[in-house]
Scaffold this motif. Structure first.
Motif, PDB file in Angstrom:
ATOM      1  N   ASP A 262      66.275  72.161  39.921  1.00 34.04           N
ATOM      2  CA  ASP A 262      65.380  71.017  39.962  1.00 34.04           C
ATOM      3  C   ASP A 262      64.132  71.327  39.171  1.00 34.04           C
ATOM      4  O   ASP A 262      63.408  72.239  39.509  1.00 34.04           O
ATOM      5  CB  ASP A 262      65.030  70.715  41.426  1.00 34.04           C
ATOM      6  N   THR A 264      61.573  69.042  38.353  1.00 28.14           N
ATOM      7  CA  THR A 264      60.698  67.853  38.365  1.00 28.14           C
ATOM      8  C   THR A 264      59.311  68.129  37.858  1.00 28.14           C
ATOM      9  O   THR A 264      58.749  67.357  37.113  1.00 28.14           O
ATOM     10  CB  THR A 264      60.521  67.286  39.780  1.00 28.14           C
TER      11      THR A 264
ATOM     12  N   PRO B  80      64.591  62.788  63.011  1.00 26.56           N
ATOM     13  CA  PRO B  80      64.272  61.866  61.911  1.00 26.56           C
ATOM     14  C   PRO B  80      65.442  61.516  61.013  1.00 26.56           C
ATOM     15  O   PRO B  80      65.447  60.473  60.382  1.00 26.56           O
ATOM     16  CB  PRO B  80      63.215  62.609  61.091  1.00 26.56           C
ATOM     17  N   PHE B 206      70.488  68.582  53.586  1.00 29.69           N
ATOM     18  CA  PHE B 206      69.464  67.624  53.196  1.00 29.69           C
ATOM     19  C   PHE B 206      69.115  67.792  51.728  1.00 29.69           C
ATOM     20  O   PHE B 206      68.883  66.815  51.024  1.00 29.69           O
ATOM     21  CB  PHE B 206      68.214  67.832  54.071  1.00 29.69           C
ATOM     22  N   LEU B 209      71.468  65.894  49.671  1.00 28.35           N
ATOM     23  CA  LEU B 209      71.164  64.460  49.581  1.00 28.35           C
ATOM     24  C   LEU B 209      70.059  64.218  48.571  1.00 28.35           C
ATOM     25  O   LEU B 209      70.148  63.310  47.735  1.00 28.35           O
ATOM     26  CB  LEU B 209      70.735  63.934  50.955  1.00 28.35           C
ATOM     27  N   ALA B 210      69.012  65.044  48.634  1.00 25.86           N
ATOM     28  CA  ALA B 210      67.883  64.876  47.719  1.00 25.86           C
ATOM     29  C   ALA B 210      68.351  65.059  46.278  1.00 25.86           C
ATOM     30  O   ALA B 210      67.996  64.284  45.392  1.00 25.86           O
ATOM     31  CB  ALA B 210      66.777  65.866  48.057  1.00 25.86           C
ATOM     32  N   THR B 213      70.394  62.021  45.207  1.00 22.12           N
ATOM     33  CA  THR B 213      69.538  60.858  44.993  1.00 22.12           C
ATOM     34  C   THR B 213      68.756  60.998  43.707  1.00 22.12           C
ATOM     35  O   THR B 213      68.633  60.057  42.934  1.00 22.12           O
ATOM     36  CB  THR B 213      68.564  60.695  46.166  1.00 22.12           C
ATOM     37  N   ASN B 214      68.226  62.193  43.462  1.00 24.12           N
ATOM     38  CA  ASN B 214      67.485  62.439  42.236  1.00 24.12           C
ATOM     39  C   ASN B 214      68.332  62.177  41.002  1.00 24.12           C
ATOM     40  O   ASN B 214      67.874  61.589  40.029  1.00 24.12           O
ATOM     41  CB  ASN B 214      67.012  63.894  42.187  1.00 24.12           C
ATOM     42  N   LEU B 217      68.375  58.616  40.155  1.00 23.07           N
ATOM     43  CA  LEU B 217      67.130  57.872  40.083  1.00 23.07           C
ATOM     44  C   LEU B 217      66.772  57.413  38.690  1.00 23.07           C
ATOM     45  O   LEU B 217      66.021  56.484  38.523  1.00 23.07           O
ATOM     46  CB  LEU B 217      65.973  58.709  40.643  1.00 23.07           C
ATOM     47  N   TRP B 218      67.246  58.085  37.649  1.00 23.50           N
ATOM     48  CA  TRP B 218      66.818  57.657  36.301  1.00 23.50           C
ATOM     49  C   TRP B 218      67.745  56.569  35.778  1.00 23.50           C
ATOM     50  O   TRP B 218      68.863  56.815  35.457  1.00 23.50           O
ATOM     51  CB  TRP B 218      66.798  58.836  35.359  1.00 23.50           C
TER      52      TRP B 218
ATOM     53  N   LEU C 219      60.755  62.209  55.286  1.00 27.92           N
ATOM     54  CA  LEU C 219      61.342  63.525  55.035  1.00 27.92           C
ATOM     55  C   LEU C 219      61.970  63.597  53.650  1.00 27.92           C
ATOM     56  O   LEU C 219      61.876  64.584  52.949  1.00 27.92           O
ATOM     57  CB  LEU C 219      62.448  63.798  56.052  1.00 27.92           C
ATOM     58  N   LEU C 220      62.660  62.517  53.283  1.00 28.05           N
ATOM     59  CA  LEU C 220      63.402  62.535  52.027  1.00 28.05           C
ATOM     60  C   LEU C 220      62.479  62.305  50.838  1.00 28.05           C
ATOM     61  O   LEU C 220      62.642  62.913  49.779  1.00 28.05           O
ATOM     62  CB  LEU C 220      64.481  61.442  52.071  1.00 28.05           C
ATOM     63  N   LYS C 223      61.047  65.012  48.528  1.00 23.57           N
ATOM     64  CA  LYS C 223      62.008  65.801  47.775  1.00 23.57           C
ATOM     65  C   LYS C 223      62.508  65.074  46.537  1.00 23.57           C
ATOM     66  O   LYS C 223      63.267  65.635  45.744  1.00 23.57           O
ATOM     67  CB  LYS C 223      63.220  66.119  48.673  1.00 23.57           C
ATOM     68  N   LEU C 224      62.126  63.803  46.394  1.00 23.34           N
ATOM     69  CA  LEU C 224      62.670  63.031  45.285  1.00 23.34           C
ATOM     70  C   LEU C 224      61.783  63.138  44.064  1.00 23.34           C
ATOM     71  O   LEU C 224      60.588  63.369  44.173  1.00 23.34           O
ATOM     72  CB  LEU C 224      62.831  61.562  45.691  1.00 23.34           C
ATOM     73  N   LYS C 225      62.334  62.908  42.899  1.00 24.96           N
ATOM     74  CA  LYS C 225      61.600  62.979  41.645  1.00 24.96           C
ATOM     75  C   LYS C 225      60.545  61.889  41.599  1.00 24.96           C
ATOM     76  O   LYS C 225      60.778  60.807  42.090  1.00 24.96           O
ATOM     77  CB  LYS C 225      62.535  62.732  40.472  1.00 24.96           C
ATOM     78  N   PRO C 226      59.442  62.148  40.954  1.00 20.20           N
ATOM     79  CA  PRO C 226      58.475  61.067  40.758  1.00 20.20           C
ATOM     80  C   PRO C 226      59.034  60.092  39.726  1.00 20.20           C
ATOM     81  O   PRO C 226      59.711  60.513  38.795  1.00 20.20           O
ATOM     82  CB  PRO C 226      57.236  61.771  40.213  1.00 20.20           C
ATOM     83  N   ARG C 227      58.774  58.797  39.914  1.00 22.69           N
ATOM     84  CA  ARG C 227      59.333  57.832  38.962  1.00 22.69           C
ATOM     85  C   ARG C 227      58.365  57.616  37.812  1.00 22.69           C
ATOM     86  O   ARG C 227      57.200  57.425  38.042  1.00 22.69           O
ATOM     87  CB  ARG C 227      59.591  56.507  39.691  1.00 22.69           C
TER      88      ARG C 227
END
Lengths: 379, 218, 227
Positions: A262, A264, B80, B206, B209-210, B213-214, B217-218, C219-220, C223-227
Motif C-alpha cells: 500500500d 497511499t 463495530p 480487515f 477488506l481495506a 476496497t482501495n 476506489l480509482w 474503522l474502515l 484504511k482507505l485511500k484518499p480520493r
C-alpha cells in the motif's frame, strides 16, 4: 520451603482441558493445583521436559502417558527444576535448551537472509526500472507527453508576467519554426511563452510547451545563440526525457508498492516528485544527449551550431554577476566540460554554410528592456 | 448471569440478562441497547496509563463500562464490524488476544497489555497484544468467522488471521513457500505455530477488506 | 402480495410475488431481478400522485433516494427480487393504519397503500443523536419492507428502553423518545464511548439492528485511500 510458581496445566480431566495452576516443586515431583482444588503431579522419573511456548522459554513437563502437562514460564523455573530433581532431568533440560537455542539461531539467520534478499530485490528493481523504463517510455504515444506538459505548466508558478509583445514572440516563433522540421519526432506542437524575468533560463516541458525568460534574450549577443538554447530544450521534448524521468521515479515507487502493498502516502508525494522530475532534474546523460541533438538540429536547420558553445561561454563569464539562481547553469552543471564536449561535436560535423537568423535582434532586445522597465515600474 | 451469543456467525452479538448483583464489563461503545434498569459505570481500563496504552497500542478503548442492575434487566453488546464472536471460560489460565478483539468479560477476569514483539508485528498481528487471565468468561470477536484448533505439533496460519492463542503456543514467522512463491502467491509471510495449545483464527481479515476496497476506489 | 426472505441473516434478499394490478414502491437500485410482467416507473412521486420535488428532497435528506421505483405487475404471479446495498437483514412490517417511524436508510420498499414521508426530527435531537435530521414516517395500510446493517431484533417496549442511536431501525410512533446520557454522569457518557443514547418510553414495538454503520465506517475509513 518449596517455591511456588504460577503456571498452568493441560489435562482432559479439567473442564475445557486446561486451567491456570500454582506449581510446587516437591522432593518427588512437579505438582500443580488448579483454582477449583484439583491437584496434578508428575514424578521426576516419569517427566518428559520440553521448552517452547510464545517466548521460547516455557518449560513443559509431560508425564509418560502424555495425558497431563504442567507448564511454567517463570525465569527461574528451569534452574529450580534442575535442583529439585537432583540433576536427573538435566540431560533433558540440556537438550531442550540446545534445541531452542539452535532454533532461534536459525530463525535469526533466516531473518537476516530474507532481509538481505528483500533489499537486494529492491535495489535490483531500482536499477532494472531505471534502464527498463527508458525502453518502455518510447512506445507511449506522444499525447501522453502533451498531457504531462500541460498539467505541469498549468500548476507552475512562472515567476513573472507573460510577454505578449508581437516582435518578441514572433522572433522566438521564427526560431522554433526553423528548427521544428528537423525535430527527431513528429507530432509535437510547440507552444511558446515568453516570460518577463531576469532569470537567464529557458525550458521545454514534455509535449512541447516552451518557456523563454527575457533574461536570456537580454544577455544573448545574437538570435542564433537563443536558437541554440531553444534547440537544446526542444531536444528534451523530442527525445522524451521528461517522460523517461517521471517513469523512472514512478517505476521505483511502483516497485516499492508492489512489495509493501500500500503506497497511499507516496501517491500524494508523487505529485511533487513529478514536477521536480520534469522541470529541474534531467540527468547528466540526458543533458548530454540534448546538447548533441540540439547541435544536430541547428546544423540541419542551417543555424550555426557554434553559437551553442558561444552562449555557454557567455554564461560562464557572466556567471559571477548573476545575483539570483543562475538558472540555466544551476540545472546544467559542469559547463566547462560541456563547452568542450559541444565544441567537439560541432567540429565533427560536415562542412556546411550557415545562415544567421533573419531577426532584428536590436529591436527584440530593446522591446524586452522596455517590458522589464514597465514591470519594474509597476512593482 | 445469562449471556448468549446470537446471530452467529455474521452479525454476532451478546444478549445478556443481568440479575441484581451481576456485573459485566464491556468495551466502551459495545452497548447496542439495554433496559432502562441497567446502570452503566465508566472507568479507566486498568488505570490511567494502562488505559492510554491500550488505546494507542491495543486497539481497545481507554475506558471500560461496567453494567449492573438493581432490579434486573437486559443488554445487547456488539462489535463495530460484522463477524463472529466466541466465549472463553477462563479457569486461572491466560489467553492472548489480537488488538481490538476484546468485547466483554466477567469481573473475575483481568485485562492486561503486553508487548508482542517485532515477530508478531511482521506477522501483522500488531506490536501489542491483550492478555486476559483470571477466572470467568471472556467474549471476543473478529471480522469474519472464528474457528478454533487444538494444536499439537506444527500448524500454519496466514498472517493477520490469528485472533487468539494460548501462551503455550510457540510462534515463528516463515515464508509461505520458497522466495518466489511467497511473493507471487499473495501469501508472503505466514505464522508457524507449534503446540501444545489452542488457537482461534478468523476467516476474513480487515486489512483484506481495506485492500480490496482501495483497489476498487480509482 | 406475498413475500419470502432468502439468505438470512447477512445477505438477505426479499422475493416478492405480485398479482396483476398490484404494485410496490422500492428504493432506487434495490431491484435484483424481476420477471417480465412488470411496468416500471421512476418518479419522485409517491404512487397515487402525491409527492413531487419537495418530498423527493426530503427523502434525500433522510438518506433515501430522490427517486422511487414503482413496479406494477401486469400479469398474475410476477416475482421481484429486491435487496439493499450493504450486507444485513430484511424484515416485513404489516401496516394496519398506525404509524411507523423508520430510520433514514432502512426503508427498502412498501406497497401502494403506505404513505412515506420524510419527517423532520428536530434540530436539537438531530445534532446529538447523530442520526440525521430526517426519519421516514410511514402511515396507511399495506406491507412495509425494511433493511438493516446487522441482524434485526424486535423489542416490545413497555416502560422504558435505552438504545444507541445508530442501532435504531424503526419504531411505532406510540413510543416517545428523548436523548439522554447512557451512564450516570455526563462525562461517563462521552468517554464511555456510548455518547448520547435514545431513551424510548411508552408502549410499542422497537426494531433494532445489531451493528451500526457509523462504527464500521469509522474503522474502515482510515484504511482507505484518499480520493
Amino acid at each position: 520451603m518449596y517455591e511456588h510458581f504460577s503456571g498452568g496445566v493441560f489435562s482432559d480431566q479439567l473442564d475445557g482441558g486446561r486451567a491456570g495452576a500454582e506449581i510446587v516443586l516437591t522432593a518427588s515431583g512437579v505438582s500443580a493445583r488448579v483454582p477449583d482444588g484439583q491437584s496434578f503431579a508428575i514424578p521426576y522419573r516419569e517427566c518428559n521436559v520440553e521448552i517452547c511456548g510464545y517466548n521460547g522459554r516455557m518449560v513443559f513437563c509431560r508425564d509418560s502417558t502424555r495425558t497431563v502437562t504442567i507448564f511454567c514460564d517463570d525465569r527461574k523455573f528451569a534452574r529450580e527444576l534442575s535442583t529439585a530433581s537432583s540433576g536427573t532431568l538435566d540431560a533433558q533440560l540440556g537438550d531442550a535448551l540446545q534445541r531452542v537455542r539452535s532454533q532461534s539461531r536459525r530463525g535469526t539467520l533466516v531473518g537476516v537472509v530474507s532481509l538481505a534478499a528483500i533489499l537486494l530485490f529492491i535495489v535490483g528493481c531500482y536499477f532494472g526500472v531505471r534502464y527498463g523504463a527508458k525502453g518502455a517510455v518510447h512506445s507511449l504515444p506522444i499525447s501522453v507527453d502533451r498531457q504531462l506538459g500541460k498539467t505541469a505548466f498549468s500548476s507552475m508558478d512562472l515567476g513573472g508576467p507573460e510577454v505578449k509583445d508581437p516582435a518578441v514572440v514572433a522572433a522566438i516563433q521564427k526560431m522554433v519554426d526553423q528548427l521544428k522540421p528537423h525535430a527527431a519526432i513528429d507530432g509535437l506542437d510547440f507552444e511558446i511563452h515568453v516570460v518577463d524575468s531576469e532569470e537567464l533560463n529557458a525550458f521545454c516541458l514534455p509535449g512541447g510547451v516552451i518557456v523563454v525568460y527575457t533574461g536570456l534574450i537580454a544577455n544573448a549577443e545574437n538570435p542564433d545563440q537563443v536558437a541554440a538554447v531553444i534547440g537544446h530544450e526542444m531536444s528534451h521534448a523530442t527525445l522524451r526525457h521528461g517522460l523517461e524521468r517521471t517513469s523512472q521515479s514512478l517505476g521505483i515507487w511502483a516497485a516499492v508498492s508492489l512489495l509493501i502493498g500500500d503506497a497511499t502516502g507516496l501517491i500524494a508525494g508523487g505529485a511533487d516528485l513529478f514536477q521536480v522530475a520534469v522541470v529541474n532534474s534531467y540527468s547528466r546523460d540526458q543533458e548530454d544527449a540534448a546538447d548533441k541533438e540540439g547541435v544536430r538540429m541547428l546544423h540541419e536547420a542551417g543555424i550555426d551550431p557554434a553559437s551553442m558553445a558561444q552562449f555557454f561561454k557567455i554564461m560562464e563569464a557572466e556567471h559571477g554577476d548573476m545575483p539570483e539562481l543562475f538558472a540555466w547553469i544551476s540545472t546544467h552543471p559542469q559547463h566547462a566540460d560541456r563547452i568542450a564536449s559541444v565544441t567537439a561535436t560541432v567540429d565533427a560535423l560536415p562542412e556546411r554554410q550557415y545562415t544567421p537568423l533573419d531577426i532584428d535582434w536590436q529591436e527584440v532586445q530593446s522591446k524586452v528592456k522596455d517590458v522589464a522597465k514597465t514591470t519594474k515600474g509597476d512593482r | 448471569m445469562y449471556a448468549e451469543i446470537r446471530d452467529k456467525p455474521s452479525f454476532a452479538n451478546i444478549h445478556v440478562k443481568l440479575q441484581p448483583g451481576d456485573q459485566i464489563i464491556a468495551e466502551a461503545d459495545a452497548m447496542a441497547c439495554m433496559s432502562s434498569t441497567i446502570e452503566m459505570d465508566t472507568k479507566w481500563s486498568g488505570g490511567f496509563v494502562q488505559g492510554i496504552l491500550k488505546r494507542v497500542f491495543g486497539g481497545e478503548s481507554m475506558f471500560v463500562n461496567t453494567f449492573s442492575t438493581q432490579t434486573g434487566g437486559e443488554l445487547v453488546l456488539t462489535q463495530p464490524f460484522p463477524g463472529d464472536m466466541q466465549c472463553l471460560e477462563l479457569n486461572g489460565n491466560t489467553m492472548f488476544l489480537q488488538p481490538g478483539a476484546f468485547i466483554a468479560c466477567e469481573p473475575g477476569v483481568k485485562l492486561g497489555l503486553g508487548w508482542a514483539g517485532f515477530k508478531m508485528f511482521i506477522a501483522r498481528e500488531g506490536l501489542f497484544r491483550l492478555k486476559v487471565s483470571g477466572i470467568g468468561r471472556v467474549w471476543f470477536g473478529a471480522y469474519g468467522g472464528i474457528f478454533q484448533k487444538e494444536v499439537e505439533g506444527e500448524y500454519v496460519v496466514d498472517s493477520g488471521h490469528l485472533v487468539a492463542y494460548e501462551p503455550t503456543i510457540g510462534i515463528r514467522i516463515g515464508m509461505a513457500g520458497g522466495i518466489f512463491s511467497s511473493f507471487f502467491s499473495g501469501e508472503g509471510f505466514v505464522t508457524r505455530v507449534s503446540g501444545p495449545g489452542r488457537i482461534y483464527m478468523q476467516s476474513r481479515s480487515f486489512d483484506g477488506l481495506a485492500a480490496w476496497t482501495n483497489a476498487h476506489l480509482w | 402480495m406475498q413475500y419470502e426472505f432468502l439468505s438470512r441473516p447477512a445477505m438477505t434478499a426479499a422475493k416478492l410475488t405480485l398479482d396483476a394490478g398490484e404494485s410496490i414502491t422500492c428504493e432506487v437500485g434495490a431491484m435484483i431481478a424481476m420477471s417480465r410482467g412488470f411496468n416500471v416507473e421512476t418518479t419522485s412521486r409517491n404512487k397515487g400522485g402525491s409527492g413531487g420535488i419537495v418530498k423527493g428532497l426530503k427523502r434525500m435528506f433522510a438518506g433515501e433516494n430522490f427517486f422511487l421505483n414503482h413496479f406494477t405487475a401486469t400479469s398474475p404471479a410476477q416475482s421481484l427480487f429486491i435487496g439493499p446495498a450493504m450486507l444485513g437483514d430484511i424484515i416485513h412490517y404489516p401496516m394496519t393504519g398506525g404509524t411507523l417511524v423508520v430510520q433514514g436508510s432502512s426503508w427498502l420498499a412498501s406497497t401502494s397503500g403506505v404513505e412515506i414521508d420524510a419527517t423532520f426530527q428536530g434540530i436539537g435531537k438531530a445534532l446529538f443523536s447523530g442520526e440525521g435530521i430526517f426519519w421516514v414516517k410511514c402511515t396507511g395500510r399495506g406491507d412495509l419492507i425494511l433493511n438493516s446493517f446487522g441482524a434485526i431484533h424486535c423489542v416490545e417496549v413497555n416502560g422504558e428502553f435505552v438504545i444507541d442511536s445508530g442501532h435504531i431501525v424503526a419504531f411505532e410512533d406510540t413510543l416517545e423518545f428523548r436523548l439522554g446520557k447512557a451512564g450516570k454522569s455526563l462525562i461517563g457518557s462521552f468517554l464511555g464511548g456510548e455518547g448520547l443514547v435514545c431513551k424510548f418510553s411508552g408502549q410499542g414495538k422497537l426494531y433494532y439492528q445489531t451493528h451500526n454503520p457509523p462504527s464500521f465506517g469509522k474503522l474502515l475509513g482510515p484504511k482507505l485511500k484518499p480520493r
